[in-house]
Structures are given as C-alpha cells and as structure tokens.
Motif scaffolding. Structure first.
Motif, PDB file in Angstrom:
ATOM      1  N   ASP A 221      -1.415  15.390   4.272  1.00 43.07           N
ATOM      2  CA  ASP A 221      -1.911  16.138   3.113  1.00 43.07           C
ATOM      3  C   ASP A 221      -2.198  15.251   1.909  1.00 43.07           C
ATOM      4  O   ASP A 221      -2.573  15.749   0.850  1.00 43.07           O
ATOM      5  N   GLY A 222      -1.990  13.939   2.061  1.00 39.38           N
ATOM      6  CA  GLY A 222      -2.237  13.015   0.962  1.00 39.38           C
ATOM      7  C   GLY A 222      -1.076  12.846   0.003  1.00 39.38           C
ATOM      8  O   GLY A 222      -1.199  12.179  -1.020  1.00 39.38           O
ATOM      9  N   ALA A 223       0.078  13.430   0.335  1.00 42.98           N
ATOM     10  CA  ALA A 223       1.256  13.301  -0.526  1.00 42.98           C
ATOM     11  C   ALA A 223       1.923  11.949  -0.289  1.00 42.98           C
ATOM     12  O   ALA A 223       2.024  11.478   0.850  1.00 42.98           O
ATOM     13  N   LEU A 224       2.379  11.329  -1.358  1.00 41.91           N
ATOM     14  CA  LEU A 224       3.058  10.046  -1.272  1.00 41.91           C
ATOM     15  C   LEU A 224       4.406  10.221  -0.575  1.00 41.91           C
ATOM     16  O   LEU A 224       5.218  11.052  -0.983  1.00 41.91           O
ATOM     17  N   VAL A 225       4.622   9.426   0.481  1.00 44.98           N
ATOM     18  CA  VAL A 225       5.898   9.479   1.202  1.00 44.98           C
ATOM     19  C   VAL A 225       6.610   8.134   1.197  1.00 44.98           C
ATOM     20  O   VAL A 225       7.741   8.029   1.671  1.00 44.98           O
ATOM     21  N   GLY A 226       5.960   7.104   0.660  1.00 47.40           N
ATOM     22  CA  GLY A 226       6.584   5.792   0.616  1.00 47.40           C
ATOM     23  C   GLY A 226       5.603   4.730   0.194  1.00 47.40           C
ATOM     24  O   GLY A 226       4.476   5.003  -0.226  1.00 47.40           O
ATOM     25  N   ILE A 227       6.063   3.484   0.304  1.00 48.03           N
ATOM     26  CA  ILE A 227       5.208   2.330   0.053  1.00 48.03           C
ATOM     27  C   ILE A 227       5.593   1.260   1.062  1.00 48.03           C
ATOM     28  O   ILE A 227       6.765   1.155   1.456  1.00 48.03           O
TER      29      ILE A 227
ATOM     30  N   ALA B 187       0.844  -1.196   0.000  1.00 47.32           N
ATOM     31  CA  ALA B 187       0.000   0.000   0.000  1.00 47.32           C
ATOM     32  C   ALA B 187       0.878   1.244   0.000  1.00 47.32           C
ATOM     33  O   ALA B 187       1.904   1.283   0.687  1.00 47.32           O
ATOM     34  N   PRO B 188       0.463   2.254  -0.748  1.00 44.11           N
ATOM     35  CA  PRO B 188       1.166   3.535  -0.674  1.00 44.11           C
ATOM     36  C   PRO B 188       1.020   4.137   0.719  1.00 44.11           C
ATOM     37  O   PRO B 188       0.001   3.950   1.393  1.00 44.11           O
ATOM     38  N   VAL B 189       2.042   4.869   1.123  1.00 41.43           N
ATOM     39  CA  VAL B 189       2.025   5.561   2.406  1.00 41.43           C
ATOM     40  C   VAL B 189       1.932   7.053   2.093  1.00 41.43           C
ATOM     41  O   VAL B 189       2.731   7.587   1.319  1.00 41.43           O
TER      42      VAL B 189
ATOM     43  N   SER C  96       4.220  -3.449  -7.192  1.00 39.33           N
ATOM     44  CA  SER C  96       3.201  -2.405  -7.320  1.00 39.33           C
ATOM     45  C   SER C  96       3.873  -1.046  -7.457  1.00 39.33           C
ATOM     46  O   SER C  96       4.926  -0.805  -6.869  1.00 39.33           O
ATOM     47  N   VAL C  97       3.219  -0.187  -8.246  1.00 39.38           N
ATOM     48  CA  VAL C  97       3.770   1.137  -8.530  1.00 39.38           C
ATOM     49  C   VAL C  97       2.680   2.184  -8.321  1.00 39.38           C
ATOM     50  O   VAL C  97       1.648   2.160  -9.006  1.00 39.38           O
ATOM     51  N   PRO C  98       2.895   3.104  -7.380  1.00 42.19           N
ATOM     52  CA  PRO C  98       1.942   4.206  -7.219  1.00 42.19           C
ATOM     53  C   PRO C  98       1.963   5.096  -8.474  1.00 42.19           C
ATOM     54  O   PRO C  98       3.013   5.338  -9.059  1.00 42.19           O
ATOM     55  N   ILE C  99       0.784   5.582  -8.850  1.00 43.88           N
ATOM     56  CA  ILE C  99       0.652   6.473 -10.005  1.00 43.88           C
ATOM     57  C   ILE C  99       0.416   7.881  -9.461  1.00 43.88           C
ATOM     58  O   ILE C  99      -0.548   8.115  -8.726  1.00 43.88           O
ATOM     59  N   VAL C 100       1.321   8.785  -9.834  1.00 41.70           N
ATOM     60  CA  VAL C 100       1.311  10.144  -9.298  1.00 41.70           C
ATOM     61  C   VAL C 100       1.265  11.130 -10.460  1.00 41.70           C
ATOM     62  O   VAL C 100       2.117  11.091 -11.345  1.00 41.70           O
ATOM     63  N   ASP C 101       0.270  11.990 -10.462  1.00 44.76           N
ATOM     64  CA  ASP C 101       0.150  13.064 -11.452  1.00 44.76           C
ATOM     65  C   ASP C 101       0.188  14.399 -10.731  1.00 44.76           C
ATOM     66  O   ASP C 101      -0.587  14.619  -9.788  1.00 44.76           O
ATOM     67  N   ASP C 102       1.067  15.284 -11.161  1.00 46.25           N
ATOM     68  CA  ASP C 102       1.187  16.620 -10.575  1.00 46.25           C
ATOM     69  C   ASP C 102       1.291  16.580  -9.055  1.00 46.25           C
ATOM     70  O   ASP C 102       0.657  17.370  -8.349  1.00 46.25           O
ATOM     71  N   GLY C 103       2.046  15.609  -8.545  1.00 48.22           N
ATOM     72  CA  GLY C 103       2.269  15.496  -7.110  1.00 48.22           C
ATOM     73  C   GLY C 103       1.168  14.802  -6.331  1.00 48.22           C
ATOM     74  O   GLY C 103       1.299  14.606  -5.133  1.00 48.22           O
ATOM     75  N   ALA C 104       0.072  14.426  -6.992  1.00 48.91           N
ATOM     76  CA  ALA C 104      -1.050  13.786  -6.308  1.00 48.91           C
ATOM     77  C   ALA C 104      -1.116  12.295  -6.652  1.00 48.91           C
ATOM     78  O   ALA C 104      -1.001  11.913  -7.814  1.00 48.91           O
ATOM     79  N   LEU C 105      -1.318  11.476  -5.639  1.00 54.26           N
ATOM     80  CA  LEU C 105      -1.502  10.045  -5.834  1.00 54.26           C
ATOM     81  C   LEU C 105      -2.870   9.823  -6.467  1.00 54.26           C
ATOM     82  O   LEU C 105      -3.893  10.191  -5.882  1.00 54.26           O
ATOM     83  N   VAL C 106      -2.897   9.256  -7.679  1.00 47.31           N
ATOM     84  CA  VAL C 106      -4.162   9.084  -8.396  1.00 47.31           C
ATOM     85  C   VAL C 106      -4.520   7.622  -8.634  1.00 47.31           C
ATOM     86  O   VAL C 106      -5.634   7.313  -9.054  1.00 47.31           O
TER      87      VAL C 106
END
Length: 154
Positions: free
Chosen positions: A41-47, A35-37, A104-114
C-alpha cells in the motif's frame, strides 16, 4: 529551513520481499546509501542500508565459504527507522541525524512517504550556500526560468 526544502522526491523504495542482491543492485545503480522499505500500500515499514545488505555476506579469506541463504530485505532492514515530517526544522533534523549517526531519514506526512533526506542532500545545500528556504526557492525559480527559456529556444 524546512525538511521539504531539501528532501529528495519522488522516493525510490524497495519492498520487504525484495531479495537482498536486488536491493543492493538498486542502491549501487542510483548511488544511494539506503532506501525506504514500503508495503504493497506504499506505507513505510522500514529502511534498508548498505550496511544491512553487506553484513555477513562476504566470507573471510581462507575460510570455507558458505553461500548465505537467499534473504530478503525484510530479513535485514531496520523496522522502526527515524522519520521526520516535511515541515520539520532542518537544523533540528540534522542535529538528530548527527547525534544518532543516521545517514538518511524518510519524510512522512499523514502516514504517507513523501520524500527522504540524506546527509548528502544537506551537504549539497552547504556547498551551494543555500542556508535558508529563500535561498532554495531562488535557485528553483532561476532553474524554472532557465528551463522555460531553453524550451522556448532562448
């Protein structure tokens, strides 16, 4: 095909202060391998992955067991995970995932986890023979038509 065609969304996340046992329970409940961490603020900081959560938790048989200290996701997570954008080419992303043995790979657009893409998401496409964006769009259109018809009593 693009990452957005197969990514899972919305994404179930954990916070860095989540206890390891609670994160493990979440992965088990949802059948996820990681799971993404995200921060407050909802910003990705890890997995955090299954391996992160089980490493060092089970004492060897016959050895005196010591209860591991209560740790949090921040103590065990990967802080700089591989990420991708929703517009990235899926074939290239899959090649990278296989080369790096990333599940697994988090998908991030413009700094937001989408979203997030897992090997299972890609395997699902192979099983359905959805190998292009058009294949995925056609299935989604069929599902939408079926759901509207069912809701209307058809």
């Amino acid at each position: 095909m693009r990452a957005r065609d197969v990514m899972t969304r919305p994404v179930i996340t954990v916070g860095p202060r989540t206890p390891v046992h609670a994160a493990a329970a979440l992965l088990v409940a949802h059948g996820f391998g990681g799971a993404p961490v995200t921060d407050a603020d909802g910003a990705l900081v890890g997995i955090v992955t299954e391996a992160d959560l089980v490493r060092g938790r089970i004492p060897a048989e016959g050895r005196p067991g010591t209860t591991p200290p209560e740790t949090t996701v921040a103590d065990v997570m990967t802080t700089a995970p591989l990420t991708a954008r929703s517009a990235d080419d899926l074939a290239e992303l899959v090649a990278t995932m296989l080369e790096t043995r990333t599940r697994s790979v988090p998908i991030v657009d413009d700094g937001a986890l989408v979203g997030i893409i897992t090997r299972r998401d890609v395997l699902r496409c192979v099983a359905r023979r959805e190998l292009t964006s058009a294949d995925v769009a056609a299935r989604r259109a069929d599902l939408g038509t079926h759901r509207r018809g069912s809701a209307a009593g058809g």
